[in-house]
Write a protein that holds these residues in place. Structure first.
Motif, short mmCIF file in Angstrom:
data_model
loop_
_atom_site.label_atom_id
_atom_site.label_comp_id
_atom_site.label_asym_id
_atom_site.label_seq_id
_atom_site.Cartn_x
_atom_site.Cartn_y
_atom_site.Cartn_z
N UNK A 117 -7.04 6.43 -9.07
CA UNK A 117 -6.16 6.00 -10.15
C UNK A 117 -6.96 5.63 -11.40
N UNK A 118 -6.36 5.84 -12.53
CA UNK A 118 -7.02 5.49 -13.79
C UNK A 118 -7.22 3.99 -13.84
N UNK A 119 -8.42 3.54 -14.19
CA UNK A 119 -8.65 2.11 -14.26
C UNK A 119 -7.80 1.45 -15.34
N UNK A 166 0.84 -1.19 0.00
CA UNK A 166 0.00 0.00 0.00
C UNK A 166 0.88 1.25 0.00
N UNK A 167 1.93 1.25 0.78
CA UNK A 167 2.83 2.40 0.82
C UNK A 167 3.50 2.60 -0.54
N UNK A 168 3.86 1.54 -1.19
CA UNK A 168 4.51 1.63 -2.49
C UNK A 168 3.57 2.29 -3.51
N UNK A 169 2.30 1.92 -3.50
CA UNK A 169 1.34 2.51 -4.42
C UNK A 169 1.21 4.00 -4.16
N UNK A 198 4.30 5.77 -5.36
CA UNK A 198 4.29 5.90 -6.82
C UNK A 198 3.39 7.05 -7.26
N UNK A 199 2.24 7.17 -6.61
CA UNK A 199 1.31 8.24 -6.94
C UNK A 199 1.95 9.60 -6.61
N UNK A 200 2.62 9.67 -5.46
CA UNK A 200 3.28 10.91 -5.05
C UNK A 200 4.36 11.30 -6.07
N UNK A 201 5.12 10.31 -6.52
CA UNK A 201 6.17 10.56 -7.50
C UNK A 201 5.59 11.08 -8.81
N UNK A 202 4.52 10.47 -9.26
CA UNK A 202 3.87 10.87 -10.51
C UNK A 202 3.31 12.29 -10.40
N UNK A 203 2.61 12.56 -9.30
CA UNK A 203 2.02 13.90 -9.12
C UNK A 203 3.12 14.95 -9.02
#
Length: 99
Positions: free
Chosen positions: A58-60, A21-24, A27-32
């Motif tokens: 997240x985009x499906x 869960x932390x990894x996801x 990843x979102x933080x990095x992308x944003x």
């Protein structure tokens, strides 16, 4: 000793699931963050963008059908186009799925 195995196993599984869960989220933080940098946002504008970006769902992912599922989908569509019902539909579906 044997009684400790199950609780230790459960704790290990719990820790593993939290790391996924932390990894996801990371990843979102990095992308944003990358998007905000690309747009050259600073200050309050960047904070607002990051907040909105991190809250966004997240985009499906595109659902990939197995070959059997795709065949079933195609046969169903054809049967619907031909307006087949009852035994005629059963026979058609059986023949179509065996191809």
């Amino acid at each position: 000793m044997k009684m400790l195995r199950v609780p230790l196993l459960m704790i290990g599984l719990l820790l593993c699931s939290q790391s996924f869960a932390e990894t996801a989220q990371q990843n979102k933080m990095t992308t944003c963050n990358a998007d905000a940098t690309t747009k050259a946002l600073k200050g309050d504008e960047r904070k607002a963008f990051m907040s909105t970006c991190l809250k966004a769902a997240p985009a499906p992912a595109a659902k990939t059908l197995t070959p059997q599922q795709q065949k079933m989908k195609d046969c169903n569509a054809t049967a619907k186009t031909q307006a087949l019902t009852g035994d005629a539909r059963k026979t058609f579906m059986s023949t179509c799925l065996k191809k």
